[in-house]
Motif scaffolding. Structure first.
Motif, mmCIF file in Angstrom:
data_model
loop_
_atom_site.group_PDB
_atom_site.id
_atom_site.type_symbol
_atom_site.label_atom_id
_atom_site.label_comp_id
_atom_site.label_asym_id
_atom_site.label_seq_id
_atom_site.Cartn_x
_atom_site.Cartn_y
_atom_site.Cartn_z
ATOM 1 N N ARG A 306 0.855 -1.192 0.000
ATOM 2 C CA ARG A 306 0.000 0.000 0.000
ATOM 3 C C ARG A 306 0.892 1.245 0.000
ATOM 4 N N THR A 307 1.730 1.287 -0.982
ATOM 5 C CA THR A 307 2.684 2.374 -1.162
ATOM 6 C C THR A 307 3.053 2.402 -2.640
ATOM 7 N N ASN A 326 3.872 11.436 -6.014
ATOM 8 C CA ASN A 326 3.886 10.660 -4.784
ATOM 9 C C ASN A 326 4.087 11.590 -3.590
ATOM 10 N N ILE A 327 3.277 11.418 -2.565
ATOM 11 C CA ILE A 327 3.468 12.218 -1.355
ATOM 12 C C ILE A 327 4.010 11.373 -0.206
ATOM 13 N N GLU A 328 3.937 10.055 -0.332
ATOM 14 C CA GLU A 328 4.596 9.120 0.582
ATOM 15 C C GLU A 328 5.175 8.010 -0.281
ATOM 16 N N SER A 329 6.430 7.643 -0.044
ATOM 17 C CA SER A 329 7.055 6.683 -0.963
ATOM 18 C C SER A 329 7.944 5.648 -0.286
ATOM 19 N N ASP A 330 7.873 5.520 1.036
ATOM 20 C CA ASP A 330 8.636 4.496 1.729
ATOM 21 C C ASP A 330 8.234 3.127 1.185
ATOM 22 N N LYS A 332 8.526 0.299 2.335
ATOM 23 C CA LYS A 332 8.015 -0.578 3.382
ATOM 24 C C LYS A 332 6.775 0.011 4.066
ATOM 25 N N GLY A 333 6.350 1.170 3.618
ATOM 26 C CA GLY A 333 5.241 1.847 4.272
ATOM 27 C C GLY A 333 3.886 1.377 3.787
ATOM 28 N N TRP A 334 2.905 1.586 4.636
ATOM 29 C CA TRP A 334 1.502 1.383 4.284
ATOM 30 C C TRP A 334 0.812 2.722 4.448
ATOM 31 N N TYR A 335 0.072 3.156 3.422
ATOM 32 C CA TYR A 335 -0.624 4.444 3.466
ATOM 33 C C TYR A 335 -1.979 4.284 2.781
ATOM 34 N N CYS A 336 -3.058 4.503 3.502
ATOM 35 C CA CYS A 336 -4.374 4.305 2.892
ATOM 36 C C CYS A 336 -5.483 4.867 3.781
ATOM 37 N N TYR A 337 -6.722 4.725 3.314
ATOM 38 C CA TYR A 337 -7.922 5.236 3.985
ATOM 39 C C TYR A 337 -7.818 6.747 4.170
ATOM 40 N N THR A 338 -7.774 7.427 3.041
ATOM 41 C CA THR A 338 -7.506 8.866 3.021
ATOM 42 C C THR A 338 -8.795 9.682 3.044
ATOM 43 N N ALA A 339 -8.832 10.677 3.928
ATOM 44 C CA ALA A 339 -9.883 11.693 3.924
ATOM 45 C C ALA A 339 -9.339 12.929 3.223
ATOM 46 N N ILE A 340 -10.146 13.533 2.348
ATOM 47 C CA ILE A 340 -9.748 14.704 1.563
ATOM 48 C C ILE A 340 -10.587 15.894 2.007
ATOM 49 N N HIS A 341 -9.923 17.009 2.328
ATOM 50 C CA HIS A 341 -10.651 18.196 2.777
ATOM 51 C C HIS A 341 -9.956 19.445 2.253
ATOM 52 N N PHE A 342 -10.724 20.351 1.640
ATOM 53 C CA PHE A 342 -10.152 21.528 1.002
ATOM 54 C C PHE A 342 -10.300 22.760 1.883
ATOM 55 N N GLY A 354 1.850 3.415 8.527
ATOM 56 C CA GLY A 354 2.631 2.490 9.341
ATOM 57 C C GLY A 354 3.589 1.726 8.464
ATOM 58 N N THR A 355 4.426 0.918 9.093
ATOM 59 C CA THR A 355 5.369 0.094 8.343
ATOM 60 C C THR A 355 5.056 -1.391 8.472
ATOM 61 N N THR A 356 4.704 -1.844 9.658
ATOM 62 C CA THR A 356 4.326 -3.248 9.832
ATOM 63 C C THR A 356 2.826 -3.392 10.022
ATOM 64 N N GLN A 357 2.164 -2.294 10.381
ATOM 65 C CA GLN A 357 0.711 -2.296 10.539
ATOM 66 C C GLN A 357 0.211 -0.856 10.476
#
Length: 373
Positions: A306-307, A326-330, A332-342, A354-357
């Motif tokens: 998820r990266t 890309n705004i996150e590119s590790d 080993k990272g996990w990035y998801c479930y994003t809320a968008i607000h202007f 997170g990295t492992t969870q």
């Protein structure tokens, strides 16, 4: 006697000053386009913080409500309640302490927050009440006093029983006033949760007092569908974007405001088994997409791919996507479930990381002009 600096020494000092100015300028430019504003990391009796949503209050403050887990477990089914933080400067800084919003109502937890400013001026709060792996439904509360107090919860699904997933930042109100959500119903075989879900839209034409269901989204393919989201297109159709195991986000369309849906079809949005988020940019009318731009199909159910976390712009209602960044590119990272607000000049992204969870929540500020560069 005071020594006079040599020409070479003067030149070296000048280079250092120029270098420092350039570094400061580069740092300022970087922070101007992207900045991490808040990180809600786990702590004592708080093993996990999970996805939430934003709302701008009438006094200009921004409220962020998310799931705060307690105890020892980081499981999706572990105890959690809804907590909030507030920003008084457009999302640059946030309050230091949590405020309780909704107690742990379910036998398991409450989670997956969506906040919506209704056309009548009130604020709607949506979240999942989870009792078991066969009993999970979205509830709605209404606030008439800018989130100071909330009404009693109203169930959004009464025609069926089961395990329904409504992701965070997923409820919309159409131009004609209809409130809509897309949910994934996971059936249970022998008491065990099943990955492949049947997708439905639920809608209300009386500001959430009562809810009805559309027909199931057709899916005759061997594709696991989950975690749908909605966006109203300029031509009046509703686009449903869907997390799947096909290597792409799948799409479905409704021309009758959610009563019926077209068969799922693949987009050109490469994606692991991870949800995407989509919103319309108020200042331009274009669409903003946030997702994991990853062409590697997960070998395991969640293989840690998820990266990266990527943003893109569409000027043609989702047919093509431009300005991909890309705004996150590790790796080993996990990035998801994003809320968008202007806000006026920026966009706030609140997402699990997170990295492992997935144990923490990040809030990142992006300059809207930078999105187009």
């Amino acid at each position: 006697m005071k020594k006079t600096p040599s020409p070479l020494r003067k030149y070296a000092v000048l280079l250092l000053i120029i270098s420092g100015l350039c570094s400061t300028s580069a740092f300022s430019q970087k922070n101007k386009r992207q900045a991490l504003a808040l990180q809600l990391a786990p702590g004592e009796d708080n093993p996990r913080n999970s996805e939430g949503d934003f709302i701008t209050l009438k006094d200009g403050r921004i409220l962020f409500v998310y799931s705060r887990y307690t105890g020892k477990s980081t499981s999706d089914h572990a105890p959690a309640y809804l907590a909030s933080r507030v920003s008084a400067d457009g999302g640059k800084t946030w309050s230091a302490d949590d405020q309780l919003v909704v107690e742990r109502e379910g036998d398991m937890n409450v989670m997956s927050v969506s906040l919506l400013r209704l056309q009548n001026g009130k604020i709607a709060l949506f979240y999942l009440k989870k009792n078991s792996e066969t009993d999970c439904i979205p509830l709605m509360r209404i606030s008439s006093d800018e989130a100071k107090t909330w009404s009693a919860p109203i169930p959004c699904i009464t025609d069926r029983k089961g395990y329904f997933v409504l992701n965070n930042n997923r409820v919309i109100q159409l131009k004609d006033g209809r409130i809509m959500m897309a949910v994934a119903m996971h059936r249970s075989l022998d008491g065990k949760w099943q990955a492949k879900a049947t997708l439905y839209s639920y809608f209300s034409d009386d500001n959430g007092a009562s809810w009805k269901s559309g027909a199931a989204v057709p899916n005759t393919k061997d594709i696991v569908t989950q975690e749908p989201g909605l966006i109203e297109l300029k031509d009046g159709r509703i686009l449903m974007f869907i997390r799947t195991d096909s290597g792409f986000q799948q799409l479905s369309y409704s021309s009758d405001k959610g009563l019926t849906w077209s068969h799922i079809e693949p987009s050109d949005i490469h994606s692991p088994v991870s949800p995407a988020s989509m919103a319309r940019i108020p200042s331009t009318g274009d669409l903003l997409l946030v997702w994991n731009n990853n062409k590697v199909k997960e070998a395991a159910w969640h293989g840690g791919v998820r990266t990266p976390l990527t943003v893109a712009i569409s000027k043609d209602e989702g047919k093509t996507w431009l300005h991909i960044k890309n705004i996150e590119s590790d790796p080993k990272g996990w990035y998801c479930y994003t809320a968008i607000h202007f806000t006026k000049k920026e966009v706030l992204l609140g997402y699990c990381a997170g990295t492992t969870q997935l144990a923490q929540v990040n809030i990142t500020r992006l300059n809207q002009k930078w999105l187009y560069k």
